[in-house]
Design a protein around this motif. Structure first.
Motif, mmCIF file in Angstrom:
data_model
loop_
_atom_site.group_PDB
_atom_site.id
_atom_site.type_symbol
_atom_site.label_atom_id
_atom_site.label_comp_id
_atom_site.label_asym_id
_atom_site.label_seq_id
_atom_site.Cartn_x
_atom_site.Cartn_y
_atom_site.Cartn_z
ATOM 1 N N LEU A 123 42.648 44.863 28.181
ATOM 2 C CA LEU A 123 41.588 45.679 28.402
ATOM 3 C C LEU A 123 40.940 45.102 29.763
ATOM 4 O O LEU A 123 40.881 44.027 29.738
ATOM 5 N N ASP A 124 40.193 45.900 30.540
ATOM 6 C CA ASP A 124 39.426 45.162 31.858
ATOM 7 C C ASP A 124 38.053 45.560 31.126
ATOM 8 O O ASP A 124 37.578 46.777 30.871
ATOM 9 N N ILE A 125 37.407 44.452 31.413
ATOM 10 C CA ILE A 125 35.818 44.710 31.146
ATOM 11 C C ILE A 125 35.025 45.031 32.312
ATOM 12 O O ILE A 125 34.929 44.297 33.492
ATOM 13 N N THR A 126 34.091 46.093 32.171
ATOM 14 C CA THR A 126 33.345 46.416 33.073
ATOM 15 C C THR A 126 31.848 45.974 32.822
ATOM 16 O O THR A 126 31.524 45.742 31.651
ATOM 17 N N ALA A 127 31.084 45.856 34.008
ATOM 18 C CA ALA A 127 29.800 45.448 33.789
ATOM 19 C C ALA A 127 28.915 46.596 33.211
ATOM 20 O O ALA A 127 28.055 46.398 32.363
ATOM 21 N N GLU A 128 29.308 47.714 33.359
ATOM 22 C CA GLU A 128 28.668 48.887 32.591
ATOM 23 C C GLU A 128 28.793 48.966 31.115
ATOM 24 O O GLU A 128 27.902 49.141 30.569
ATOM 25 N N SER A 129 30.114 48.547 30.690
ATOM 26 C CA SER A 129 30.490 48.435 29.385
ATOM 27 C C SER A 129 29.590 47.392 28.794
ATOM 28 O O SER A 129 29.031 47.404 27.390
ATOM 29 N N ARG A 155 33.789 31.577 24.026
ATOM 30 C CA ARG A 155 33.343 31.553 25.287
ATOM 31 C C ARG A 155 32.983 33.005 25.675
ATOM 32 O O ARG A 155 33.459 34.004 25.207
ATOM 33 N N ALA A 156 32.275 32.820 26.640
ATOM 34 C CA ALA A 156 31.666 34.303 27.193
ATOM 35 C C ALA A 156 32.679 35.112 27.630
ATOM 36 O O ALA A 156 33.450 34.802 28.437
ATOM 37 N N VAL A 157 32.578 36.438 27.722
ATOM 38 C CA VAL A 157 33.089 37.507 28.242
ATOM 39 C C VAL A 157 32.311 37.969 29.436
ATOM 40 O O VAL A 157 31.046 38.224 29.291
ATOM 41 N N ARG A 158 33.037 38.137 30.568
ATOM 42 C CA ARG A 158 32.390 38.332 32.023
ATOM 43 C C ARG A 158 33.008 39.753 32.440
ATOM 44 O O ARG A 158 34.002 40.067 32.342
ATOM 45 N N ALA A 159 32.235 40.401 33.336
ATOM 46 C CA ALA A 159 32.501 41.477 33.916
ATOM 47 C C ALA A 159 33.807 41.291 34.897
ATOM 48 O O ALA A 159 33.761 40.295 35.485
ATOM 49 N N VAL A 171 41.166 41.162 29.436
ATOM 50 C CA VAL A 171 40.910 40.586 27.898
ATOM 51 C C VAL A 171 42.274 41.154 27.371
ATOM 52 O O VAL A 171 42.593 42.373 27.135
ATOM 53 N N THR A 172 42.796 40.284 26.614
ATOM 54 C CA THR A 172 43.931 40.311 25.613
ATOM 55 C C THR A 172 43.603 40.334 24.276
ATOM 56 O O THR A 172 43.061 39.014 23.932
ATOM 57 N N PHE A 200 40.984 37.011 20.878
ATOM 58 C CA PHE A 200 40.871 37.628 22.178
ATOM 59 C C PHE A 200 41.000 36.446 23.003
ATOM 60 O O PHE A 200 40.228 35.512 22.939
ATOM 61 N N TYR A 201 41.461 36.759 24.338
ATOM 62 C CA TYR A 201 41.866 35.809 25.350
ATOM 63 C C TYR A 201 41.308 36.365 26.699
ATOM 64 O O TYR A 201 41.600 37.657 26.852
ATOM 65 N N ASN A 202 40.933 35.486 27.757
ATOM 66 C CA ASN A 202 40.860 36.208 28.934
ATOM 67 C C ASN A 202 42.187 35.796 29.959
ATOM 68 O O ASN A 202 42.960 35.547 29.513
ATOM 69 N N GLN A 203 41.959 36.416 31.200
ATOM 70 C CA GLN A 203 42.972 36.407 32.185
ATOM 71 C C GLN A 203 43.594 34.985 32.253
ATOM 72 O O GLN A 203 44.713 34.628 32.635
ATOM 73 N N GLY A 204 42.775 34.093 31.841
ATOM 74 C CA GLY A 204 43.398 32.629 32.066
ATOM 75 C C GLY A 204 43.932 31.910 31.124
ATOM 76 O O GLY A 204 44.058 30.853 30.981
#
Length: 144
Positions: free
Chosen positions: A20-26, A87-91, A95-96, A123-127
């Motif tokens: 999923l893609d994390i948005t600032a609005e979410s 680790r922080a989730v960022r806009a 995320v997987t 949960f993991y980010n794109q990196g």
């Protein structure tokens, strides 16, 4: 139901994966719903803007349990969630989330024997950075 057999068969294997893609609005919407007021979580212009630490508890995969898991969902109830924040989730993060059964155990009490199932999402980010581990406990009361 042999708990040790079920545990050996179903724990420790990823059975679902979502992206999923994390948005600032979410991020802002969830922070606001939680009553958070700190600008780091509510102001997208803040240089350290990020999701509240419990943000990923809102995410669910496409499957609650593995295929052929021997449980009667109509007899189950939610026994809560816990999160281990890494680790922080960022806009803008991609995320997987990967689901597995982390543990299965029985407990006996006044109401009888209950089967506890620990559904875990990592949960993991794109990196590839590990963001969080969310454990959700599902309980099924055994029939007498």
């Amino acid at each position: 139901m042999d708990v040790s057999e079920i545990k050996a068969r179903f724990t420790g294997h990823v059975f679902d994966e979502i992206d999923l893609d994390i948005t600032a609005e979410s991020l802002v919407g969830f922070a606001t719903a939680c009553g958070e007021t700190h600008p780091r979580f509510t102001d997208v212009e803040n240089p350290d803007f990020q999701g509240v630490p419990n943000y990923l508890t809102r995410i669910h995969g496409t499957r609650t349990l593995p295929l052929e898991f021997p449980v009667e969902m109509h007899r189950c109830f939610d026994a809560g969630k816990s999160i281990e924040f890494h680790r922080a989730v960022r806009a803008g993060d991609r995320v997987t989330g990967r689901s597995e059964i982390a543990d299965i155990y029985e407990k006996s009490g006044r109401s009888g024997t209950m089967l506890f199932i620990v559904h875990r999402m990592n949960f993991y980010n794109q990196g590839g950075d590990h963001l969080a581990t969310v454990d959700w406990r599902l309980v099924q009361r055994e029939l007498d």
